[in-house]
Design an enzyme around this catalytic site. Structure first.
Site, PDB file in Angstrom:
ATOM      1  N   TYR A 154      -1.930 -97.608  86.224  1.00  0.00           N
ATOM      2  CA  TYR A 154      -2.870 -98.394  87.019  1.00  0.00           C
ATOM      3  C   TYR A 154      -2.058 -99.220  88.006  1.00  0.00           C
ATOM      4  CZ  TYR A 154      -7.016-101.318  87.984  1.00  0.00           C
ATOM      5  OH  TYR A 154      -8.075-101.972  88.580  1.00  0.00           O
ATOM      6  N   LYS A 211      -4.158 -94.447  88.806  1.00  0.00           N
ATOM      7  CA  LYS A 211      -5.332 -95.077  89.398  1.00  0.00           C
ATOM      8  C   LYS A 211      -4.801 -95.898  90.554  1.00  0.00           C
ATOM      9  CE  LYS A 211      -9.202 -98.231  88.822  1.00  0.00           C
ATOM     10  NZ  LYS A 211      -9.943 -99.185  87.948  1.00  0.00           N
TER      11      LYS A 211
END
Length: 290
Positions: free
Chosen positions: A131, A159
């Protein structure tokens, strides 16, 4: 290596009138977004307020999401940032990956980030989705660093929430690493990232207008740029409205207004969304037909 693509919903954690986690409401919501075209679910992402949940509440959230994914044959991604949390995913067969944030606040440098993920990935029972959200972590990652992460065994993707589209975004997407999923995480900028070739998205906004966000991904990936661009232009103001206050406050307020969760409640340090923000989001939602 897991192949991740399509639309993943980072589920909010609904609370009841007493402020307790409402698993039945979470289960209904999970089924609804899958019914509306989501590919999979994310449990314990930032949108789920994991920092305010007890360990037993976190387990309840994961168990509920896993049960839905098992019933629906849908992939589950679980937020897990420590070796201990990752090890626990060995007991969650529905989990196809872990969403693991770049270490926040300490700003270890790109070499430190690579070493950190190499260690976590080596011990994790599931692949990692990094992330990357530098405006929260304080650690920016260049395209070169993202390529370095892609080369680590058991790292399946990223992400990508870099705060927009910049030179590193373009460099990464011009020659994306093989087998490395780029999932958009900046809701307002998802359409241009898909236009550059992103494999999918993890979007809090897509709790609302789920079918339209799923269609946006399908249109870009099928090469229908004219319709994709038009839909992206309609969805971006909705995302902007849903992020007018700290996520997931407006999303929860909108879901509550639709009768889909029992309360709009969030836990401190978050405060409930202002009614004007909720009204603005619902207006945008009506305009996209969500």
């Amino acid at each position: 290596m897991t192949s991740l693509h399509g639309l993943y919903i980072p589920l909010v954690t609904p609370f009841d009138a007493d402020g307790a986690v409402a698993p039945a409401a979470l289960e209904r919501l999970a089924h609804q977004v899958l019914d509306d075209g989501a590919t999979g679910l994310v449990a314990l992402g930032t949108t789920g307020e994991p920092g305010s949940l007890t360990e037993s509440e976190k387990q309840s959230v994961v168990d509920t999401a896993a049960r839905v994914c098992r019933e629906r044959s849908a992939p589950l991604v679980v937020g897990a940032a420590t070796a201990e949390a990752l090890a626990g995913l060995a007991a969650v067969p529905e989990a196809v990956a872990a969403l693991t944030v770049v270490p926040p606040f300490v700003r270890p440098g790109e070499a430190g980030v690579l070493a950190h993920f190499a260690r976590l990935a080596a011990a994790s029972p599931v692949p990692l989705v990094v992330y990357d959200i530098p405006y929260r972590t304080g650690q920016y990652l260049t395209a070169g660093a993202l390529r370095g992460l892609a080369a680590i065994p058991n790292v399946a993707g990223v992400k990508y929430a870099g705060g927009g589209i910049n030179d590193d975004t373009v460099a990464l997407m011009a020659d994306p690493p093989a087998g490395f999923a780029v999932l958009g995480g900046d809701d307002t900028f998802i359409s241009p990232l898909l236009a550059l070739g992103a494999h999918g998205a993890i979007l809090s906004s897509a709790h609302l207008a789920t079918a339209q966000f799923a269609e946006l991904i399908r249109l870009w990936q099928s090469g229908d740029a004219i319709r994709a661009r038009a839909l992206g232009h309609r969805l971006a103001p909705l995302s902007k409205a849903l992020f007018a206050e700290p996520n997931p406050t407006v999303v929860k307020a909108a879901l509550h207004a639709q009768g889909r969760i029992p309360t709009p409640g969030v836990r401190l340090p978050l405060l409930a969304a202002h009614p004007d923000s909720t009204a603005a989001a619902l207006k945008q939602l009506a305009e996209v037909g969500g």
